[in-house]
Design a protein around this motif. Structure first.
Motif, PDB file in Angstrom:
ATOM      1  N   HIS A 178      -7.729  45.403 -30.768  1.00 29.97           N
ATOM      2  CA  HIS A 178      -8.296  46.671 -31.229  1.00 29.97           C
ATOM      3  C   HIS A 178      -7.730  47.061 -32.586  1.00 29.97           C
ATOM      4  O   HIS A 178      -8.444  47.580 -33.453  1.00 29.97           O
ATOM      5  CB  HIS A 178      -7.984  47.776 -30.211  1.00 29.97           C
ATOM      6  CG  HIS A 178      -8.378  49.149 -30.666  1.00 29.97           C
ATOM      7  ND1 HIS A 178      -9.678  49.605 -30.610  1.00 29.97           N
ATOM      8  CD2 HIS A 178      -7.639  50.170 -31.190  1.00 29.97           C
ATOM      9  CE1 HIS A 178      -9.725  50.841 -31.076  1.00 29.97           C
ATOM     10  NE2 HIS A 178      -8.504  51.211 -31.438  1.00 29.97           N
ATOM     11  N   GLY A 179      -6.410  46.826 -32.760  1.00 29.96           N
ATOM     12  CA  GLY A 179      -5.769  47.239 -33.996  1.00 29.96           C
ATOM     13  C   GLY A 179      -4.375  46.650 -34.107  1.00 29.96           C
ATOM     14  O   GLY A 179      -4.003  45.752 -33.348  1.00 29.96           O
ATOM     15  N   ILE A 180      -3.607  47.184 -35.067  1.00 29.50           N
ATOM     16  CA  ILE A 180      -2.279  46.641 -35.330  1.00 29.50           C
ATOM     17  C   ILE A 180      -1.261  47.770 -35.494  1.00 29.50           C
ATOM     18  O   ILE A 180      -1.604  48.881 -35.904  1.00 29.50           O
ATOM     19  CB  ILE A 180      -2.261  45.779 -36.610  1.00 29.50           C
ATOM     20  CG1 ILE A 180      -2.715  46.606 -37.826  1.00 29.50           C
ATOM     21  CG2 ILE A 180      -3.145  44.546 -36.434  1.00 29.50           C
ATOM     22  CD1 ILE A 180      -2.611  45.891 -39.147  1.00 29.50           C
ATOM     23  N   ALA A 181      -0.015  47.456 -35.187  1.00 29.02           N
ATOM     24  CA  ALA A 181       1.106  48.346 -35.466  1.00 29.02           C
ATOM     25  C   ALA A 181       1.979  47.649 -36.500  1.00 29.02           C
ATOM     26  O   ALA A 181       2.297  46.470 -36.364  1.00 29.02           O
ATOM     27  CB  ALA A 181       1.903  48.627 -34.196  1.00 29.02           C
ATOM     28  N   VAL A 182       2.333  48.386 -37.547  1.00 29.43           N
ATOM     29  CA  VAL A 182       3.057  47.795 -38.675  1.00 29.43           C
ATOM     30  C   VAL A 182       4.263  48.660 -39.003  1.00 29.43           C
ATOM     31  O   VAL A 182       4.183  49.889 -38.990  1.00 29.43           O
ATOM     32  CB  VAL A 182       2.154  47.682 -39.922  1.00 29.43           C
ATOM     33  CG1 VAL A 182       2.895  46.997 -41.061  1.00 29.43           C
ATOM     34  CG2 VAL A 182       0.876  46.926 -39.580  1.00 29.43           C
ATOM     35  N   SER A 183       5.375  48.006 -39.294  1.00 32.86           N
ATOM     36  CA  SER A 183       6.582  48.727 -39.677  1.00 32.86           C
ATOM     37  C   SER A 183       7.079  48.259 -41.038  1.00 32.86           C
ATOM     38  O   SER A 183       6.951  48.940 -42.045  1.00 32.86           O
ATOM     39  CB  SER A 183       7.675  48.551 -38.620  1.00 32.86           C
ATOM     40  OG  SER A 183       8.799  49.339 -38.916  1.00 32.86           O
TER      41      SER A 183
END
Length: 213
Positions: A178-183
């Motif tokens: 669905h999407g991405i998490a980025v740090s």
């Protein structure tokens, strides 16, 4: 609605976390997770209050990592629970239906358990090696996401996480996430946020920069 781009806060101090949250919001990120490890709940609460003030200014959604009671006290938008944190069902009873609850998964079995516990989204990873998280599980790579999503066969948003760069977005989307998490990638260059939005086909609006007193 679960954002396709989630920024996970990063910093060596509380002040850096807040500064980075402010900068991410000013560049148009619409979802921020406050994630600070090895800190007591009282300090998290005070930090979360400041993070809520910043995100409210930008109308950005705020998710609190681990501390579901803090999420309710500061009127955040939800909580993200790691595998060793509070059970999502317990958090749901405390928070109610209007809060978003996400959970961390590393395997297909993890995902199935979280689906049974009725989380709103699953943070699945790691995509590749990252120094952001200690005690890292085996990396999934593109093939790992494809296999898990194909086997899971559930209509639940899967958010890829773990060492993701802007060059990975198109390939990751092709796996069915669905999407991405980025740090790290965003913290190093907040100016990439509009480009992430474009690749993810999401809206992005820059606002005036919030200034600390």
């Amino acid at each position: 609605m679960i954002s396709k781009l989630q920024y996970i806060s990063q910093g060596n101090t509380i002040e850096e976390h807040l500064e980075h949250i402010q900068r991410a919001c000013s560049y148009g990120v619409e979802w921020v997770q406050l994630r600070i490890k090895n800190i007591d709940e009282k300090s998290i609460l005070e930090t979360a209050k400041e993070a809520r003030a910043i995100t409210s200014h930008f109308q950005t959604r705020l998710i609190i990592n681990d501390f579901y009671k803090v999420a309710k006290e500061v009127q955040a938008d939800g909580v993200h629970l790691g595998k060793t944190d509070t059970c999502p069902e317990k958090a749901r009873r405390y928070l109610g239906d209007f809060y978003t609850i996400g959970g961390t998964a590393n395997t297909l079995e993890d995902c199935k358990k979280l689906v049974d516990k009725k989380v709103d989204y699953i943070g699945l990873g790691p995509f590749r090696f990252t120094e952001t998280k200690k005690n890292l599980s085996p990396v999934l790579g593109l093939k790992g996401y494809e296999l898990i999503i194909d086997e899971l066969k559930k209509d639940i948003p899967i958010i890829a996480i773990g060492g993701i760069t802007i060059n990975d977005v198109t390939s990751l989307l092709a796996t069915g996430i669905h999407g991405i998490a980025v740090s790290g990638e965003i913290t190093q260059n907040f100016g990439l946020i509009p480009s992430f939005h474009k690749l993810l086909h999401t809206g992005s609006s820059q606002e005036q920069v919030y200034r600390f007193n």
